[in-house]
Structure formats: C-alpha cells, structure tokens
Design a protein around this motif. Structure first.
Motif, short mmCIF file in Angstrom:
data_model
loop_
_atom_site.label_atom_id
_atom_site.label_comp_id
_atom_site.label_asym_id
_atom_site.label_seq_id
_atom_site.Cartn_x
_atom_site.Cartn_y
_atom_site.Cartn_z
N ARG A 193 3.13 8.90 -16.17
CA ARG A 193 2.97 8.94 -14.70
C ARG A 193 2.22 10.18 -14.33
O ARG A 193 1.35 10.28 -13.51
CB ARG A 193 4.36 8.86 -14.04
CG ARG A 193 4.36 9.11 -12.46
CD ARG A 193 5.62 9.19 -11.60
NE ARG A 193 5.53 9.19 -10.29
CZ ARG A 193 5.56 8.33 -9.53
NH1 ARG A 193 5.81 6.97 -9.72
NH2 ARG A 193 5.35 8.67 -7.99
N THR B 187 -1.00 -3.16 -10.58
CA THR B 187 -2.17 -3.05 -11.39
C THR B 187 -2.99 -4.30 -11.19
O THR B 187 -4.34 -3.90 -11.25
CB THR B 187 -1.43 -3.42 -13.02
OG1 THR B 187 -0.37 -2.52 -12.99
CG2 THR B 187 -2.79 -3.00 -13.88
N GLN C 7 -5.98 -1.72 -10.19
CA GLN C 7 -6.97 -1.70 -11.38
C GLN C 7 -7.82 -2.97 -11.06
O GLN C 7 -9.04 -3.02 -11.77
CB GLN C 7 -6.56 -1.38 -12.62
CG GLN C 7 -5.90 -0.06 -12.65
CD GLN C 7 -4.73 0.49 -11.92
OE1 GLN C 7 -3.48 -0.26 -11.57
NE2 GLN C 7 -4.84 1.68 -10.98
N ILE D 226 0.90 -1.12 0.06
CA ILE D 226 -0.05 0.00 0.03
C ILE D 226 0.88 1.27 0.02
O ILE D 226 2.05 1.23 0.35
CB ILE D 226 -0.93 0.03 1.16
CG1 ILE D 226 -0.14 0.05 2.44
CG2 ILE D 226 -1.94 -1.28 1.08
CD1 ILE D 226 -1.07 0.12 3.71
N ASP D 227 0.23 2.36 -0.31
CA ASP D 227 0.95 3.88 -0.31
C ASP D 227 1.51 4.07 0.98
O ASP D 227 0.81 3.75 1.99
CB ASP D 227 -0.17 4.89 -0.64
CG ASP D 227 -0.65 4.28 -1.98
OD1 ASP D 227 0.04 4.70 -3.17
OD2 ASP D 227 -2.01 3.88 -2.14
N ARG E 14 7.30 -0.84 -7.30
CA ARG E 14 5.92 -1.23 -7.97
C ARG E 14 6.10 -1.90 -9.52
O ARG E 14 7.10 -1.32 -9.91
CB ARG E 14 4.89 -0.19 -8.16
CG ARG E 14 4.18 0.57 -6.61
CD ARG E 14 3.42 1.42 -6.88
NE ARG E 14 2.79 1.79 -5.73
CZ ARG E 14 2.06 1.34 -4.79
NH1 ARG E 14 1.79 0.07 -5.01
NH2 ARG E 14 1.62 1.73 -3.57
N SER F 20 9.81 2.80 -1.33
CA SER F 20 10.84 3.44 -1.99
C SER F 20 12.00 3.88 -0.93
O SER F 20 13.07 3.68 -1.51
CB SER F 20 10.44 4.73 -2.80
OG SER F 20 9.20 5.43 -1.95
N GLU G 34 -3.90 8.16 -2.86
CA GLU G 34 -4.03 8.10 -1.41
C GLU G 34 -5.39 9.07 -1.05
O GLU G 34 -6.13 8.71 -0.09
CB GLU G 34 -3.00 9.15 -0.72
CG GLU G 34 -1.73 8.42 -0.42
CD GLU G 34 -0.62 8.51 -1.71
OE1 GLU G 34 -1.11 8.65 -2.93
OE2 GLU G 34 0.64 8.27 -1.31
N GLU H 43 7.50 2.29 -10.92
CA GLU H 43 6.32 2.64 -11.65
C GLU H 43 5.16 3.10 -10.79
O GLU H 43 5.29 3.09 -9.86
CB GLU H 43 5.96 1.25 -12.14
CG GLU H 43 7.03 0.32 -13.13
CD GLU H 43 6.12 -0.63 -14.11
OE1 GLU H 43 4.89 -0.96 -13.84
OE2 GLU H 43 6.76 -0.96 -14.83
N PRO H 44 4.45 3.94 -11.68
CA PRO H 44 4.64 4.25 -13.18
C PRO H 44 5.84 5.22 -13.41
O PRO H 44 5.90 6.07 -12.38
CB PRO H 44 3.10 4.82 -13.47
CG PRO H 44 2.75 5.53 -12.14
CD PRO H 44 3.10 4.57 -11.11
N LEU I 259 -1.07 10.22 -12.07
CA LEU I 259 -1.10 10.36 -10.43
C LEU I 259 -1.50 11.69 -10.10
O LEU I 259 -1.77 12.15 -8.88
CB LEU I 259 0.38 10.28 -9.91
CG LEU I 259 0.77 8.97 -10.12
CD1 LEU I 259 2.07 8.57 -9.37
CD2 LEU I 259 -0.22 7.67 -9.59
P1 TYD Z 1 3.75 6.24 -5.88
O1 TYD Z 1 3.88 7.59 -5.44
O2 TYD Z 1 4.70 5.80 -6.77
O3 TYD Z 1 3.38 5.26 -4.92
P2 TYD Z 1 3.80 5.19 -3.33
O4 TYD Z 1 2.59 6.11 -2.85
O5 TYD Z 1 3.47 3.79 -2.80
O6 TYD Z 1 5.08 5.78 -3.00
O7 TYD Z 1 2.45 6.26 -6.67
C1 TYD Z 1 2.00 5.32 -7.45
C2 TYD Z 1 0.52 5.07 -7.27
O8 TYD Z 1 -0.07 4.67 -8.48
C3 TYD Z 1 0.13 4.47 -6.03
O9 TYD Z 1 -1.06 4.97 -5.35
C4 TYD Z 1 -0.36 3.02 -6.71
C5 TYD Z 1 -0.83 3.28 -8.15
N1 TYD Z 1 -0.54 2.56 -9.05
C6 TYD Z 1 -1.63 1.96 -9.63
O10 TYD Z 1 -2.85 1.87 -9.26
N2 TYD Z 1 -1.54 0.93 -10.72
C7 TYD Z 1 -0.23 0.48 -11.34
O11 TYD Z 1 -0.24 -0.37 -12.17
C8 TYD Z 1 0.92 1.18 -10.50
C9 TYD Z 1 2.32 0.93 -11.09
C10 TYD Z 1 0.68 2.18 -9.48
#
Ligand code: TYD
Ligand code: ADP
Length: 212
Positions: A56, A107, A111, A17-18, A102, A23, A162, A45-46, A60
C-alpha cells in the motif's frame, strides 16, 4: 438483489470515488453488525494484511506518475492475493461477515478503464490470481467536486490518486456507474451525498435483507 452466497460467510465490498464516505460507512456498519452479535472482519485495500499494507505504501505515496497503469495492476494484485490468503478467505471460511473498503472493482475502474485501456488484462489477471467476487457491492455515487473536497481535507498523505484531479474523478464516477450495470446482480448504487446517519440506516437495512 445480492448474488447467491457461495461460502459460509458474507463478503461485502465498498466501492466508489475517493472521499465518497466508504470507510466511514464501513466502520459504522461493522460496529452495528458486531453489536447485533455477528462476527465481522473490517478490512481495506490496498492493504488488509501485513504484506499488503507494505505494498500500500508503495502505490499510494509519491509522484502521480511514479508507476505505469500496468505496474500498478501487478502491485494491487500482489497486495490483493496476500490479503485474500491471510485475511479474507480465512474470515469467510470461519463464517464471518467481511466488510472490505475497496476490492477488485477499484482495479477494474482505476487501472482498467481510466489510465490506458487495460480492462481485458485486469479481468485476466483477476481470474488467474484472485478468482472470487463479493456477494454484495455498495457503489458510492456522488458529485466528485464534493468528494474531492472531503478527501483532500483529510490530509492523510496518501493522496497520489486524488492528485490526478477532478477530471480523473469524473471519469472514475462514470466508470463505477458502468461497472454497477455490468455486475448488476451484486452491485447496489448508494446515493453518497446524503447525511452520514441516513446512509448508515440504508446500508444496515440492505445488509439485513442480504442476511435473511
Ligand atoms: P484510499 O485512501 O484507501 O481510498 P479512498 O481515498 O477512497 O479512501 O486509497 C486507495 C487509492 O488507491 C484510491 O485512490 C483508489 C486506488 N486504488 C486503485 O487504483 N486500484 C485498486 O485496485 C485499489 C484497491 C485502489
Ligand atoms: P472514503 O473512504 O470514500 O475516501 P471517508 O469515509 O474517508 O471516504 O470520508 C471522507 C471525508 O468525508 C471524511 O472526512 C468524512 O468524515 C467525511 N464524510 C463521510 N461521509 C460523509 C457524509 N455523508 N457527509 C459529509 N461528510 C462525510
């Protein structure tokens, strides 16, 4: 145990999860492996290639309802295809360790299983357009309330997911747990509520074992 290695490099993904610390840990692991003399490519990713980084920003930012789950699936897959062609495959062919923040499991969960029941479509698109799975996937697992607080505190401006809220994050957590069971050969559950140093030591030990 990690899946058998099908290429000269090693492909490791970070999922969960976010705000669960993916990272941060990917960065620390990349540095430790580089310091130990390994060729490492740290990517995400993305994104992860210039074209995918452009996509991306489309997915986002903006209103949470900006794209349907179907449109998102196509955008994420387009980004992944470019990332695979330009960054991941060349690095694996060169024998490097690829650490990817990711990949397709996101996905499958975001999704595929949360916003409409698109999982079959996600799997079809993946096998047609992408076709590879990681050798090893770390699934970061923790209380979404703690993770959400961490993520929003970052204030990156990329908070569209988020912004779906805590219930959504709880559904995601369960989605990742189910996924780890489905792909038990390559997925390892990581308790992400521990302190940063302990998680790092744990991941380094797991990767060292996979490199044996
Ligand atoms: P990111 O800021 O990289 O993730 P995190 O919050 O975990 O650091 O944001 C990527 C966002 O995109 C995250 O909320 C998950 C979403 N996402 C999808 O919905 N489908 C996908 O295939 C990927 C790779 C990410
Ligand atoms: P993700 O990539 O999964 O969204 P990040 O690595 O960006 O997560 O971490 C989100 C926030 O939480 C950052 O501010 C980071 O410094 C902090 N953080 C990461 N790991 C931990 C941890 N184990 N304990 C406490 N805070 C952490």
């Amino acid at each position: 145990m990690p899946a058998a290695r099908s290429r000269s490099g090693l492909f490791i993904t970070f999922e969960g999860i976010d705000g669960s610390g993916k990272s941060s840990q990917a960065r620390m692991l990349a540095k430790a492996l580089q310091d130990a003399g390994h060729g490492v490519v740290l990517t995400r990713e993305p994104g992860g290639s210039p074209g995918a980084e452009d996509i991306r920003s489309l997915v986002l930012t903006g209103d949470p309802g900006r794209w349907s789950a179907e449109t998102e699936l196509l955008l994420f897959t387009a980004a992944r295809r470019d990332h695979l062609e330009k960054t991941i495959r060349p690095a694996l062919d060169a024998g490097h360790i690829v650490l990817c923040d990711r990949f397709a499991d996101s996905t499958r969960v975001y999704q595929g299983a949360t916003r409409g029941d698109l999982r079959d479509l996600v799997d079809q698109v993946h096998s047609t357009m992408i076709g590879i799975e990681p050798d090893l996937t770390f699934v970061f697992d923790m209380d979404p309330a703690v993770a959400l607080a961490r993520g929003l505190a970052r204030g990156s401006g990329e908070d569209r997911f988020e912004d779906f809220g805590l219930t959504f994050q709880q559904t995601l957590r369960q989605g990742f747990r189910d996924l780890a069971e489905t792909f038990a050969d390559r997925c390892q559950m990581i308790d992400a509520e521990r302190n940063i140093a302990d998680i790092h030591a744990d991941l380094l030990a797991r990767v060292s074992a996979a490199l044996q």
